[in-house]
Design an enzyme around this catalytic site. Structure first.
Site, mmCIF file in Angstrom:
data_model
loop_
_atom_site.group_PDB
_atom_site.id
_atom_site.type_symbol
_atom_site.label_atom_id
_atom_site.label_comp_id
_atom_site.label_asym_id
_atom_site.label_seq_id
_atom_site.Cartn_x
_atom_site.Cartn_y
_atom_site.Cartn_z
ATOM 1 C CG ASP A 149 -0.852 -10.515 -7.812
ATOM 2 O OD1 ASP A 149 -1.012 -11.627 -7.283
ATOM 3 O OD2 ASP A 149 -1.704 -9.616 -7.768
ATOM 4 C CG ASP A 182 4.611 -13.701 -0.662
ATOM 5 O OD1 ASP A 182 4.004 -12.820 -0.004
ATOM 6 O OD2 ASP A 182 4.640 -14.897 -0.320
ATOM 7 C CG ASN A 211 -4.293 -3.159 -4.630
ATOM 8 O OD1 ASN A 211 -5.400 -2.707 -4.332
ATOM 9 N ND2 ASN A 211 -4.152 -4.297 -5.328
ATOM 10 C CE1 TYR A 226 -9.359 -7.027 3.928
ATOM 11 C CE2 TYR A 226 -11.050 -5.677 4.957
ATOM 12 C CZ TYR A 226 -10.257 -5.972 3.866
ATOM 13 O OH TYR A 226 -10.351 -5.220 2.709
ATOM 14 C CE LYS A 262 -7.197 -4.093 3.848
ATOM 15 N NZ LYS A 262 -6.228 -3.821 2.779
ATOM 16 C CB THR A 311 -16.583 -8.433 -3.174
ATOM 17 O OG1 THR A 311 -16.311 -7.862 -4.467
ATOM 18 C CG2 THR A 311 -15.913 -7.592 -2.108
HETATM 19 P P1 NAD Z 1 -8.495 -9.197 -5.236
HETATM 20 O O1 NAD Z 1 -8.497 -10.457 -4.447
HETATM 21 O O2 NAD Z 1 -9.281 -9.104 -6.459
HETATM 22 O O3 NAD Z 1 -7.006 -8.736 -5.553
HETATM 23 C C1 NAD Z 1 -6.004 -8.800 -4.583
HETATM 24 C C2 NAD Z 1 -4.703 -9.115 -5.262
HETATM 25 O O4 NAD Z 1 -3.700 -9.223 -4.250
HETATM 26 C C3 NAD Z 1 -4.734 -10.450 -6.009
HETATM 27 O O5 NAD Z 1 -4.227 -10.294 -7.316
HETATM 28 C C4 NAD Z 1 -3.860 -11.350 -5.162
HETATM 29 O O6 NAD Z 1 -3.182 -12.359 -5.890
HETATM 30 C C5 NAD Z 1 -2.888 -10.341 -4.575
HETATM 31 N N1 NAD Z 1 -2.215 -10.855 -3.399
HETATM 32 C C6 NAD Z 1 -2.720 -11.588 -2.378
HETATM 33 N N2 NAD Z 1 -1.747 -11.936 -1.524
HETATM 34 C C7 NAD Z 1 -0.598 -11.418 -2.016
HETATM 35 C C8 NAD Z 1 0.747 -11.440 -1.585
HETATM 36 N N3 NAD Z 1 1.115 -12.093 -0.474
HETATM 37 N N4 NAD Z 1 1.666 -10.796 -2.325
HETATM 38 C C9 NAD Z 1 1.318 -10.137 -3.456
HETATM 39 N N5 NAD Z 1 0.064 -10.116 -3.926
HETATM 40 C C10 NAD Z 1 -0.879 -10.738 -3.203
HETATM 41 O O7 NAD Z 1 -8.954 -8.070 -4.192
HETATM 42 P P2 NAD Z 1 -9.319 -6.524 -4.416
HETATM 43 O O8 NAD Z 1 -10.733 -6.386 -4.019
HETATM 44 O O9 NAD Z 1 -8.858 -6.027 -5.723
HETATM 45 O O10 NAD Z 1 -8.463 -5.908 -3.218
HETATM 46 C C11 NAD Z 1 -7.370 -5.027 -3.406
HETATM 47 C C12 NAD Z 1 -7.163 -4.269 -2.113
HETATM 48 O O11 NAD Z 1 -8.327 -3.495 -1.831
HETATM 49 C C13 NAD Z 1 -6.954 -5.158 -0.890
HETATM 50 O O12 NAD Z 1 -5.987 -4.599 -0.040
HETATM 51 C C14 NAD Z 1 -8.311 -5.161 -0.223
HETATM 52 O O13 NAD Z 1 -8.235 -5.445 1.154
HETATM 53 C C15 NAD Z 1 -8.745 -3.744 -0.502
HETATM 54 N N6 NAD Z 1 -10.173 -3.526 -0.413
HETATM 55 C C16 NAD Z 1 -11.039 -4.215 -1.198
HETATM 56 C C17 NAD Z 1 -12.410 -3.987 -1.064
HETATM 57 C C18 NAD Z 1 -13.427 -4.716 -1.885
HETATM 58 O O14 NAD Z 1 -14.636 -4.623 -1.564
HETATM 59 N N7 NAD Z 1 -13.051 -5.430 -2.954
HETATM 60 C C19 NAD Z 1 -12.860 -3.050 -0.121
HETATM 61 C C20 NAD Z 1 -11.943 -2.367 0.646
HETATM 62 C C21 NAD Z 1 -10.593 -2.594 0.502
#
Ligand code: NAD
Length: 248
Positions: free
Chosen positions: A37, A60, A87, A152, A156, A190
């Site tokens: 992360d 990153d 992820n 986004y 996706k 979210t």
């Molecule tokens: P979150 O923001 O809680 O976690 C995302 C993580 O990704 C964070 O720890 C952030 O620091 C890290 N991140 C961001 N940019 C980065 C980079 N350049 N390099 C490495 N790490 C990086 O979000 P989440 O809800 O846990 O999302 C996780 C995945 O699930 C994402 O791909 C998101 O698009 C997908 N997703 C989430 C939802 C939702 O409703 N939460 C729905 C569908 C898909």
């Protein structure tokens, strides 16, 4: 149960949210986990909370060299790599009319190119695994369109297509590639959003642990014949709209 004994998993964006739940769940089933992360302090805390067999690395996902380092850390610390979970993700908002090229480039770089970078870096190590598995976290925004998130949504959809192409290329090495498509999940991403879930069959947001359960299955040998597939986990959101008479 230990469904991932002797396996090593690298999870991007695993400091918090879905990624952290995935790391904990895979570890709970016997895997060694590398938590990558950009949030270094949170990643370290997550690794410490999970305990022995969890390692935090700075990653990153937009930087191929940092992916190389993360894969090397898995090899050095745990002796191999079997599972990659792409992820890490971000979201930004505007109508397509107002959406800037910078917004577009930023979200595509993390969500789609980040996933590509991860696959590329992991292939040599996964080829040495007996059962490599790549799980790419897309979204229901990779299945259908949503307003105000053009970048986004495009990213996706791209992850979904990339997963299928990679599945075809990597099957010959015993590496499976699948995409998962969560609906609205309660995470820091979210938090603060006002989201009405009354149209969804299950009628609530999902929890990160519920997504982790699906990823666990795809990471395990139970999914040995599953590749190039897409898995929706959305409480019924994309199945249709619930409209209960007498309720609004
Ligand atoms: P979150 O923001 O809680 O976690 C995302 C993580 O990704 C964070 O720890 C952030 O620091 C890290 N991140 C961001 N940019 C980065 C980079 N350049 N390099 C490495 N790490 C990086 O979000 P989440 O809800 O846990 O999302 C996780 C995945 O699930 C994402 O791909 C998101 O698009 C997908 N997703 C989430 C939802 C939702 O409703 N939460 C729905 C569908 C898909």
């Amino acid at each position: 149960m230990e469904r991932l004994v002797d396996k090593v998993a690298l999870i991007s964006g695993a400091a918090r949210g879905i990624g952290a739940a995935v790391a904990a769940r895979l570890h709970g089933e016997g895997a060694k986990v590398v938590i990558g992360d950009v949030l270094d302090a949170e990643a370290k805390e997550t690794a410490e909370r999970i305990g022995e067999g969890a390692l935090a690395v700075h990653l990153d996902v937009t930087q191929p060299a940092e992916w190389e380092s993360a894969v090397s850390a898995a090899l050095l610390e745990f002796g191999g790599l079997d599972v990659l979970v792409n992820n890490a993700g971000i979201v930004n908002f505007a109508s397509i009319e107002d959406y800037s090229l910078e917004q577009w480039n930023t979200v595509l770089a993390v969500n789609l190119t980040g996933c590509f970078n991860g696959i590329k870096a992991a292939i040599p190590a996964l080829k040495k695994s007996k059962s490599g598995s790549i799980i790419n976290v897309s979204s229901i925004a990779g299945i259908r369109g949503y307003e105000q998130i053009p970048g986004y949504t495009a990213s996706k959809f791209g992850v979904r297509g990339l997963s299928k192409s990679a599945a075809l290329d990597l099957g010959r090495y015993g590496i499976r590639v699948n995409s998962i498509h969560p609906g609205v999940i309660s995470t820091p991403m979210t938090a603060g959003m006002t989201l009405d879930m009354s149209h969804v069959a299950i009628g609530r947001m999902g929890h990160p642990g519920e997504v982790a359960g699906l990823i666990l299955y795809l990471a395990s040998d139970e999914a040995s014949f599953v590749t190039g597939a897409e898995f929706v986990i959305d409480g019924g959101d994309t199945a249709g709209t619930v409209s209960v008479p007498g309720q609004s």
